[in-house]
Design a protein around this motif. Structure first.
Motif, PDB file in Angstrom:
ATOM      1  N   VAL A  85       0.925  -1.278   0.000  1.00 52.69           N
ATOM      2  CA  VAL A  85      -0.092   0.293   0.050  1.00 52.69           C
ATOM      3  C   VAL A  85       1.025   1.300   0.053  1.00 52.69           C
ATOM      4  O   VAL A  85       0.587   2.173  -0.622  1.00 52.69           O
ATOM      5  CB  VAL A  85      -1.102   0.056   1.430  1.00 52.69           C
ATOM      6  CG1 VAL A  85      -1.735   1.233   1.339  1.00 52.69           C
ATOM      7  CG2 VAL A  85      -2.188  -1.144   1.093  1.00 52.69           C
ATOM      8  N   THR A  86       1.844   1.284   0.933  1.00 54.00           N
ATOM      9  CA  THR A  86       2.776   2.339   0.749  1.00 54.00           C
ATOM     10  C   THR A  86       3.476   2.556  -0.567  1.00 54.00           C
ATOM     11  O   THR A  86       3.630   3.673  -1.121  1.00 54.00           O
ATOM     12  CB  THR A  86       3.924   2.089   1.842  1.00 54.00           C
ATOM     13  OG1 THR A  86       3.305   1.916   3.148  1.00 54.00           O
ATOM     14  CG2 THR A  86       4.857   3.514   1.941  1.00 54.00           C
ATOM     15  N   VAL A  87       4.055   1.556  -1.305  1.00 57.19           N
ATOM     16  CA  VAL A  87       4.661   1.585  -2.436  1.00 57.19           C
ATOM     17  C   VAL A  87       3.642   1.952  -3.330  1.00 57.19           C
ATOM     18  O   VAL A  87       4.223   2.826  -4.113  1.00 57.19           O
ATOM     19  CB  VAL A  87       4.956   0.138  -3.074  1.00 57.19           C
ATOM     20  CG1 VAL A  87       5.605   0.287  -4.419  1.00 57.19           C
ATOM     21  CG2 VAL A  87       6.245  -0.414  -2.021  1.00 57.19           C
ATOM     22  N   TYR A  88       2.375   1.725  -3.419  1.00 58.81           N
ATOM     23  CA  TYR A  88       1.206   2.140  -4.281  1.00 58.81           C
ATOM     24  C   TYR A  88       1.081   3.642  -3.856  1.00 58.81           C
ATOM     25  O   TYR A  88       1.001   4.500  -5.199  1.00 58.81           O
ATOM     26  CB  TYR A  88       0.055   1.655  -3.897  1.00 58.81           C
ATOM     27  CG  TYR A  88      -1.124   2.125  -4.884  1.00 58.81           C
ATOM     28  CD1 TYR A  88      -1.345   1.757  -6.054  1.00 58.81           C
ATOM     29  CD2 TYR A  88      -1.986   2.858  -4.278  1.00 58.81           C
ATOM     30  CE1 TYR A  88      -2.465   2.411  -6.728  1.00 58.81           C
ATOM     31  CE2 TYR A  88      -3.187   3.465  -4.683  1.00 58.81           C
ATOM     32  CZ  TYR A  88      -3.315   3.236  -6.212  1.00 58.81           C
ATOM     33  OH  TYR A  88      -4.222   4.002  -6.664  1.00 58.81           O
ATOM     34  N   ALA A  91       3.810   5.492  -5.649  1.00 58.11           N
ATOM     35  CA  ALA A  91       3.864   5.476  -6.940  1.00 58.11           C
ATOM     36  C   ALA A  91       2.869   6.306  -7.751  1.00 58.11           C
ATOM     37  O   ALA A  91       2.873   6.930  -8.584  1.00 58.11           O
ATOM     38  CB  ALA A  91       3.850   4.203  -7.485  1.00 58.11           C
ATOM     39  N   ALA A  92       1.738   6.225  -6.991  1.00 53.38           N
ATOM     40  CA  ALA A  92       0.510   7.012  -7.459  1.00 53.38           C
ATOM     41  C   ALA A  92       0.599   8.477  -7.601  1.00 53.38           C
ATOM     42  O   ALA A  92      -0.167   8.939  -8.275  1.00 53.38           O
ATOM     43  CB  ALA A  92      -0.714   6.669  -6.463  1.00 53.38           C
ATOM     44  N   VAL A  93       1.539   9.281  -6.877  1.00 54.74           N
ATOM     45  CA  VAL A  93       1.648  10.646  -7.272  1.00 54.74           C
ATOM     46  C   VAL A  93       2.189  10.855  -8.529  1.00 54.74           C
ATOM     47  O   VAL A  93       1.808  11.729  -9.226  1.00 54.74           O
ATOM     48  CB  VAL A  93       2.634  11.163  -6.126  1.00 54.74           C
ATOM     49  CG1 VAL A  93       3.242  12.552  -6.686  1.00 54.74           C
ATOM     50  CG2 VAL A  93       2.211  10.850  -4.617  1.00 54.74           C
ATOM     51  N   ASN A  94       2.878   9.747  -9.143  1.00 62.91           N
ATOM     52  CA  ASN A  94       3.331  10.155 -10.662  1.00 62.91           C
ATOM     53  C   ASN A  94       3.673   8.695 -11.143  1.00 62.91           C
ATOM     54  O   ASN A  94       4.679   8.174 -11.218  1.00 62.91           O
ATOM     55  CB  ASN A  94       4.744  10.981 -10.567  1.00 62.91           C
ATOM     56  CG  ASN A  94       5.377  10.928 -11.898  1.00 62.91           C
ATOM     57  OD1 ASN A  94       4.509  10.834 -13.041  1.00 62.91           O
ATOM     58  ND2 ASN A  94       6.409  11.554 -12.202  1.00 62.91           N
ATOM     59  N   PHE A  95       2.686   7.843 -11.330  1.00 60.45           N
ATOM     60  CA  PHE A  95       2.736   6.630 -12.267  1.00 60.45           C
ATOM     61  C   PHE A  95       3.601   6.663 -13.332  1.00 60.45           C
ATOM     62  O   PHE A  95       4.160   5.625 -13.397  1.00 60.45           O
ATOM     63  CB  PHE A  95       1.330   6.213 -12.495  1.00 60.45           C
ATOM     64  CG  PHE A  95       0.599   5.499 -11.344  1.00 60.45           C
ATOM     65  CD1 PHE A  95       0.981   4.279 -10.806  1.00 60.45           C
ATOM     66  CD2 PHE A  95      -0.516   5.976 -11.195  1.00 60.45           C
ATOM     67  CE1 PHE A  95       0.581   3.644  -9.605  1.00 60.45           C
ATOM     68  CE2 PHE A  95      -1.346   5.393  -9.955  1.00 60.45           C
ATOM     69  CZ  PHE A  95      -0.893   4.294  -9.272  1.00 60.45           C
TER      70      PHE A  95
END
Length: 190
Positions: A85-88, A91-95
């Protein structure tokens, strides 16, 4: 001038705080790891930490590296879902940056893989942007990476070079495909 000095001081304090978080993720104590992972996620939820330029520019790659290494080495396996979840969230800030920049750099710096395996891992990492799909892809990526490393470590010295030819790559892909089929078969039978 005074305002710039204050801004610089806050910048340094934040950098030191984030560095302390990063160092704590290298420790074997799972309770400290869990607490700091939760604190990092809380900071992101309240202050949008992962969106901050300082985090993006200086801390994102080291944090992602450490978290993926923890997943690879199974050192804190009980926290696997929390780490994903933390990695996601990072990453979600700038996929686009995650897939185009971080992932290739991570693979290039990873030991125990040949160039073809790195390419396969990168190509198989689906560019999903929802948490369940991203998490599933991340789990598969980590499992495949462990598998490649295990296979490579079991090969006699120099034999990994034979796999870099196109014929060797075809054989390797067939071995991997057959291994997955046999594994699925034995799981169903067991």
């Amino acid at each position: 001038m005074y305002l710039k000095l204050i801004h610089y001081s806050l910048f340094c304090d934040l950098a030191l705080l984030l560095d302390a978080f990063g160092q704590s993720f290298l420790q074997p104590d799972i309770s400290v790891f869990r607490q700091n992972l939760e604190s990092l996620e809380n900071l992101n939820a309240k202050l949008k930490l992962y969106h901050k330029k300082i985090f993006q520019d200086m801390m994102l790659s080291p944090f992602l590296n450490v978290l993926l290494q923890v997943l690879l080495h199974k050192s804190h396996d009980l926290l696997q879902e929390d780490i994903c979840v933390t990695v996601y969230n990072m990453a979600a800030v700038n996929f686009e940056g995650f897939y185009a920049t971080f992932l290739p750099q991570f693979l290039a710096s990873s030991e125990g893989l040949d160039a073809n395996q790195r390419t396969i891992l990168e190509c198989n990492f689906k560019h999903d942007q929802d948490l369940p799909s991203f998490s599933s892809t991340l789990h598969r990526f980590i499992t495949d990476m462990r598998y490649y490393r295990l296979c490579n470590s079991a090969l006699p010295e120099g034999s990994a070079q034979a796999m870099t030819t196109s014929h060797g790559l075809e054989q390797w892909n067939q071995i991997v495909t057959n291994s997955a089929i046999y594994k699925q078969y034995w799981l169903q039978m067991g």
